[in-house]
Design an enzyme around this catalytic site. Structure first.
Site, PDB file in Angstrom:
ATOM      1  N   CYS A 151     -14.636   3.451  -1.808  1.00 12.81           N
ATOM      2  CA  CYS A 151     -13.386   3.277  -1.084  1.00 12.81           C
ATOM      3  C   CYS A 151     -13.614   3.184   0.422  1.00 12.81           C
ATOM      4  O   CYS A 151     -14.183   4.101   1.019  1.00 12.81           O
ATOM      5  CB  CYS A 151     -12.452   4.445  -1.402  1.00 12.81           C
ATOM      6  SG  CYS A 151     -10.988   4.522  -0.364  1.00 12.81           S
ATOM      7  N   ARG A 162       0.287   7.982  -6.603  1.00 16.30           N
ATOM      8  CA  ARG A 162      -1.103   7.742  -6.984  1.00 16.30           C
ATOM      9  C   ARG A 162      -2.017   8.813  -6.403  1.00 16.30           C
ATOM     10  O   ARG A 162      -1.710   9.429  -5.386  1.00 16.30           O
ATOM     11  CB  ARG A 162      -1.565   6.361  -6.507  1.00 16.30           C
ATOM     12  CG  ARG A 162      -0.897   5.217  -7.256  1.00 16.30           C
ATOM     13  CD  ARG A 162      -1.727   3.939  -7.180  1.00 16.30           C
ATOM     14  NE  ARG A 162      -1.961   3.492  -5.822  1.00 16.30           N
ATOM     15  CZ  ARG A 162      -1.153   2.687  -5.157  1.00 16.30           C
ATOM     16  NH1 ARG A 162      -0.043   2.256  -5.712  1.00 16.30           N
ATOM     17  NH2 ARG A 162      -1.438   2.300  -3.926  1.00 16.30           N
ATOM     18  N   ARG A 190       0.824  -1.206   0.000  1.00 13.10           N
ATOM     19  CA  ARG A 190       0.000   0.000   0.000  1.00 13.10           C
ATOM     20  C   ARG A 190       0.856   1.254   0.000  1.00 13.10           C
ATOM     21  O   ARG A 190       1.872   1.330   0.684  1.00 13.10           O
ATOM     22  CB  ARG A 190      -0.935   0.017   1.222  1.00 13.10           C
ATOM     23  CG  ARG A 190      -1.887   1.220   1.228  1.00 13.10           C
ATOM     24  CD  ARG A 190      -3.019   1.030   2.210  1.00 13.10           C
ATOM     25  NE  ARG A 190      -3.877  -0.092   1.828  1.00 13.10           N
ATOM     26  CZ  ARG A 190      -4.796  -0.037   0.876  1.00 13.10           C
ATOM     27  NH1 ARG A 190      -4.971   1.087   0.179  1.00 13.10           N
ATOM     28  NH2 ARG A 190      -5.542  -1.081   0.605  1.00 13.10           N
ATOM     29  N   SER A 201      -6.472   8.886   5.644  1.00 11.42           N
ATOM     30  CA  SER A 201      -7.809   8.764   6.232  1.00 11.42           C
ATOM     31  C   SER A 201      -7.784   8.672   7.751  1.00 11.42           C
ATOM     32  O   SER A 201      -8.637   9.245   8.425  1.00 11.42           O
ATOM     33  CB  SER A 201      -8.526   7.544   5.646  1.00 11.42           C
ATOM     34  OG  SER A 201      -7.889   6.336   6.026  1.00 11.42           O
ATOM     35  N   VAL A 253      -8.050   8.800  -2.496  1.00  9.17           N
ATOM     36  CA  VAL A 253      -9.092   9.424  -1.675  1.00  9.17           C
ATOM     37  C   VAL A 253      -9.049   8.765  -0.303  1.00  9.17           C
ATOM     38  O   VAL A 253      -8.603   7.616  -0.187  1.00  9.17           O
ATOM     39  CB  VAL A 253     -10.484   9.251  -2.314  1.00  9.17           C
ATOM     40  CG1 VAL A 253     -10.661  10.140  -3.514  1.00  9.17           C
ATOM     41  CG2 VAL A 253     -10.763   7.791  -2.680  1.00  9.17           C
TER      42      VAL A 253
END
Length: 359
Positions: free
Chosen positions: A45, A147, A14, A166, A150
């Site tokens: 997402c 990348r 990730r 997030s 969101v």
């Protein structure tokens, strides 16, 4: 889109978020103000879903606006629905307080990756009328080369990204910095001091083994890596099940009905916390998508985990912040039609039916 998500050894890696600022009354730049900040999200997402839920829980729907990308992710990344000045779409007048269209069971027939249905497939970029999320990243950092992920927490005053991690965005929204301008809402703190160390401990293994575990399983490109990851994933689902079973049995000794139990049926203490918030987006996607698409099919939540299943349905059916931000259409269309390396024909399964069972 045949983009690879695995590294050369066949395992999923990730990307680390790049923008890591915060908002506070003492910050030299990013201070709390109504209407100053904007969230860019995908309804598909799970990482963006955390931010959407927190925004509702903390009464910030009239304080922080949202724009929703199209559910289909192509080789150029996320895109917005087109803005045409000569033929303005219905949602141009979208305001921060506007709610998303509620989920309904739409047929998969006739849905194309390039479908343009305002308020159904997504929204325009309300602030700059950009076509792509990437343009927002380049506006903030012209040399950006990673990348375009969101959620994005955007500052309209400085026209820069404040944060695109997030876990940090939900803590900013929960911190109370917007309390003076927030809508009336239940007095909820998702990170109470007395539970913070336990929340952090749960978050650490839930993130690596469940939130990210479904991706490490689904994007594995070697059999032995897949088997290792899927086994590890279910080992940690067993751990969550054991925790929730213990919570239920404890509550049963002091509560007279299941209705009363459910009012306190959370991972920690007797209240909703960040630990619940960060687990929910993965598990609400589990049966509808991950079981078939990511091959996490050693069991399902509804068949194999009675206490997780009760906890999940309780959040979905009894809390509007969870229910109204969960869009199964976007979730199913995104995964099954964006990951063509996994699903080359882009056929979206109709099941399970229903996507979540009644409480």
């Amino acid at each position: 889109m045949s983009k690879k998500f695995a590294s050369e050894d066949g395992s999923f890696k990730r990307q680390v978020s790049s923008f890591r600022e915060t908002i506070s009354a003492t910050h030299p730049i990013y201070k709390p103000e109504k209407g100053r900040y904007w969230l860019y999200v995908s309804l598909a997402c799970p990482w963006a879903h955390r931010a959407l839920i927190t925004r509702v829980l903390k009464g910030l729907t009239s304080v922080i606006g949202i724009s929703v990308v199209h559910w289909h992710l192509d080789e150029k990344g996320w895109r917005f629905l087109p803005y045409d000045d000569s033929n303005k779409p219905d949602d141009v007048s979208f305001t921060p307080s506007a709610e998303l269209k509620p989920y309904d069971e739409l047929s998969n027939s006739g849905v194309e990756n390039h479908s343009i249905r305002y308020g159904t497939d997504g929204t325009i970029d309300h602030n700059y009328h950009f076509e792509r999320l990437s343009q927002l990243y380049f506006k903030s950092e012209p040399e950006y080369s990673a990348r375009y992920t969101v959620p994005v927490l955007w500052d309209l005053k400085t026209q820069t990204i404040v944060n695109n991690e997030s876990s940090e965005i939900i803590r900013i929204l929960n911190s109370g910095v917007f309390d003076k301008v927030a809508d009336p809402h239940p007095d909820i703190d998702l990170l109470p001091k007395e539970l913070e160390s336990e929340i952090d401990e749960i978050n650490s293994w839930v993130y690596d083994n469940i939130n990210n575990g479904v991706y490490k399983t689904g994007f594995a490109e070697k059999q032995e890596i897949y088997e290792k990851e899927v086994t590890n994933l279910f080992k940690h689902l067993d751990k969550v099940e054991s925790m929730l079973k213990g919570r239920y049995e404890t509550l049963k000794t002091t509560h007279f009905s299941e209705e009363d139990i459910l009012k306190s049926f959370y991972l920690l203490g007797n209240q909703l916390t960040e630990a619940d918030l960060r687990l929910y987006p993965t598990l609400i996607r589990f049966d509808p998508v991950y079981v078939q698409h990511f091959k996490t099919n050693l069991n399902t939540i509804r068949s194999g985990y009675p206490y997780i299943h009760l906890w999940l349905r309780n959040l979905y059916w009894n809390d509007k912040a969870f229910h109204d931000t969960t869009n199964f259409n976007h979730i199913k269309w995104h995964y099954t039609r964006s990951h063509t390396r996994i699903n080359p024909l882009s056929i979206t399964p109709l099941g399970p039916s229903p996507n979540i069972l009644p409480l």
